[in-house]
Design a protein around this motif. Structure first.
Motif, PDB file in Angstrom:
ATOM      1  N   LEU A 170       0.848  -1.190   0.000  1.00 41.09           N
ATOM      2  CA  LEU A 170       0.000   0.000   0.000  1.00 41.09           C
ATOM      3  C   LEU A 170       0.885   1.241   0.000  1.00 41.09           C
ATOM      4  CD1 LEU A 170      -2.942   1.183   0.397  1.00 41.09           C
ATOM      5  CD2 LEU A 170      -2.429   1.174   2.846  1.00 41.09           C
ATOM      6  N   PRO A 171       0.773   2.083  -1.014  1.00 37.42           N
ATOM      7  CA  PRO A 171       1.681   3.237  -1.094  1.00 37.42           C
ATOM      8  C   PRO A 171       1.296   4.365  -0.134  1.00 37.42           C
ATOM      9  CG  PRO A 171       0.157   3.253  -2.952  1.00 37.42           C
ATOM     10  CD  PRO A 171      -0.107   1.979  -2.194  1.00 37.42           C
ATOM     11  N   ASP A 172       2.266   5.183   0.155  1.00 36.69           N
ATOM     12  CA  ASP A 172       2.059   6.417   0.930  1.00 36.69           C
ATOM     13  C   ASP A 172       1.440   6.153   2.298  1.00 36.69           C
ATOM     14  OD1 ASP A 172       2.998   7.896  -1.281  1.00 36.69           O
ATOM     15  OD2 ASP A 172       1.003   7.838  -2.185  1.00 36.69           O
ATOM     16  N   PHE A 173       1.924   5.103   2.949  1.00 38.13           N
ATOM     17  CA  PHE A 173       1.439   4.819   4.299  1.00 38.13           C
ATOM     18  C   PHE A 173       2.557   4.217   5.135  1.00 38.13           C
ATOM     19  CE2 PHE A 173      -0.261   2.046   7.603  1.00 38.13           C
ATOM     20  CZ  PHE A 173      -1.112   2.932   8.265  1.00 38.13           C
ATOM     21  N   SER A 174       2.690   4.698   6.353  1.00 37.88           N
ATOM     22  CA  SER A 174       3.565   4.079   7.352  1.00 37.88           C
ATOM     23  C   SER A 174       2.846   4.155   8.691  1.00 37.88           C
ATOM     24  CB  SER A 174       4.924   4.770   7.412  1.00 37.88           C
ATOM     25  OG  SER A 174       4.791   6.137   7.754  1.00 37.88           O
ATOM     26  N   LEU A 175       3.160   3.229   9.573  1.00 31.49           N
ATOM     27  CA  LEU A 175       2.386   3.062  10.799  1.00 31.49           C
ATOM     28  C   LEU A 175       3.063   3.709  11.994  1.00 31.49           C
ATOM     29  CD1 LEU A 175      -0.104   1.669  12.117  1.00 31.49           C
ATOM     30  CD2 LEU A 175       1.419  -0.266  12.596  1.00 31.49           C
TER      31      LEU A 175
END
Length: 523
Positions: free
Chosen positions: A164-169
């Protein structure tokens, strides 16, 4: 002996306090609180059936074991000594042998009373047959062989990982995900490591069975489920931190905890790596760079993944509407087109309109246009879905009140969902909610929710796609109503900060998602 409580679906825990088979040397009469489904004689060497999940809960200082029949939804509450007797029934011992084994563990019973106890369980359909092969069903079937490759199809291990692009947790460390689910799995090595790091937890250091129950049925079982204390993982510390992580680092946690909330699905072109929107941290991370990646960037293909990771497989054909199917390639292409479309201000309205368009014209581009320019949500169309969800949530809330702690997040969340759906049964209130503009923050969350679901193919499953779209619209509407219900009681709890995530976790993790099939049949 502690009393057993039988909770049948649809009851309001009306049988709380019902008499249990008691080990006092007398043959107890058949209990009216246990539904009879098996007229045959109990097996000579009884064992808990594989479709029954035994879960240990510590509520305050009281220990109890809940048996959950996943086929019927029936719950049966046992005291710790009844569980010792039942856990000794592993299919290799007759009742006399079970009584001897239980006595070694301090649970004393006379043979006639034990026979009556197992007869009650057998009458309720909770015991497996003497021959394990006769207990057929998906709960104990061997893992299916990998599907044969189509001509020209490359080795699935070579498929690229599409993250999933453009996502970090950004994990807040509040332990919300450790307090909401019914089962947290450990494999044998993980359980042994946990017990070594925290031998004090439920005195599990020396005795595996003090801190764990089998994943399903009774021992032996490949995986174990950790006990819960007031609805929390027993290894969760008071401030919401994982004590296994604190003492042994992230690798000390079970694999499922380390990979959560990441999801994996092979769609024939790539392995989609997305995120389950079931934790407040996920939505709080939207638009915030610099968090932890969903996957180690050094992992490139499916073959690089830990072989224990569950990678779902998109079926060759998917049901897109009642009576209509599409090929996997068609569904994947449609998903990419929808992900590229401009979402409307009201995502729930877009999903409902898209569902109707798919039923009318399939996966054509015109259906996506209906998503981008949807009709307003119709309260009358939503009403049967909300009623079905309320019915299921209210039943579960009544059952939970009979045995879950008042501090249990799952118990409170179930009640909140029941209350929210009941409130939305009032046409004027539902109409006012639907006419209210979607607030910017809520809209951002809803658009990400859809983006993550599309990337992970999470709309494709047991329901036809069109019904799954309506289901997701209903979830968003309920999440919009939830803050007014939990206001005050949920203040300060990080799990309540993102209502969409709370609804998602409860629907998947506690079986509420079955409401959608009921709503579809009612409609």
């Amino acid at each position: 002996m502690a009393a057993a409580v039988a909770l049948r679906p649809g009851s309001a825990a009306a049988t709380a306090g019902a008499a249990a088979p008691r080990f006092d040397g007398a043959l107890p009469p058949a209990s009216d609180s246990v539904a009879r489904v098996s007229p045959s004689m109990p097996p000579a060497r009884p064992r808990l059936a594989a479709h029954v999940l035994a879960r240990r809960h510590v509520v305050g200082e009281e220990e109890r074991v809940i048996l959950h029949d996943v086929r019927t939804g029936q719950l049966l509450q046992l005291g710790p000594r009844e569980w010792v007797l039942l856990s000794a029934a592993d299919g290799t011992r007759d009742v006399e042998g079970i009584v001897i084994a239980a006595a070694r563990e301090g649970a004393h019973a006379r043979v006639p009373a034990a026979q009556a106890f197992f007869a009650e369980l057998h009458a309720a359909g909770l015991l497996g047959a003497d021959d394990a092969g006769e207990d057929a069903g998906p709960w104990n079937a061997a893992a299916p062989a990998a599907p044969a490759l189509d001509p020209g199809e490359r080795d699935p291990r070579a498929r690229p990982l599409e993250v999933l692009p453009d996502f970090s947790l950004h994990c807040d460390g509040g332990g919300s995900c450790c307090r909401i689910y019914a089962s947290i799995l450990f494999d044998p090595e993980e359980a042994a490591r946990a017990r070594a790091l925290r031998p004090d937890v439920l005195s599990g250091g020396a005795r595996h069975e003090r801190a764990f129950t089998p994943e399903r049925g009774t021992w032996p079982c490949a995986a174990s489920v950790v006990a819960m204390r007031d609805g929390r993982c027993a290894y969760l510390e008071g401030e919401g931190r994982c004590s296994l992580h604190a003492r042994g680092g992230p690798e000390a946690k079970p694999l499922g905890c380390r990979t959560f909330p990441t999801s994996f699905i092979d769609d024939g072109e790539s392995v989609r790596v997305s995120v389950a929107v079931e934790c407040a941290c996920v939505l709080a991370s939207v638009g915030r760079p610099g968090g932890a990646p969903l996957l180690d960037p050094r992992l490139v293909t499916r073959g690089d993944l830990d072989e224990r990771i569950d990678v779902a497989r998109l079926p060759d054909r998917a049901q897109v509407a009642p009576g209509a199917t599409a090929s996997r390639a068609e569904v994947v292409a449609w998903s990419r087109r929808l992900a590229a479309a401009a979402p409307p201000p009201d995502v729930a309205a877009g999903l409902f309109s898209l569902a109707a368009a798919i039923e009318a014209e399939g996966l054509a581009d015109g259906a996506i246009a209906r998503f981008e320019r949807p009709d307003p949500l119709d309260p009358a169309a939503l009403a049967p879905w909300l009623a079905a969800l309320h019915g299921r949530a209210a039943r579960r809330a009544r059952e939970d009140a009979a045995w879950r702690s008042e501090r249990d997040l799952a118990r409170r969340a179930m009640r909140w969902i029941a209350d929210a759906t009941l409130a939305l049964a009032e046409p004027d209130l539902l109409g006012a909610l639907l006419l209210s503009p979607v607030r910017a923050r809520v809209g951002d969350r809803e658009r990400f929710y859809l983006r993550a679901a599309l990337h992970g193919h999470r709309l494709l499953g047991a329901l036809p796609l069109s019904l799954a779209l309506r289901d997701r619209a209903v979830r968003l509407v309920v999440a919009r109503a939830l803050p007014a219900v939990i206001e005050g009681e949920g203040a300060g709890d990080p799990a309540c900060a993102e209502p969409i995530a709370l609804v998602e976790a409860m629907l998947r993790g506690h079986g509420l998602d079955a409401y959608a099939a009921e709503a579809a049949m009612a409609g």
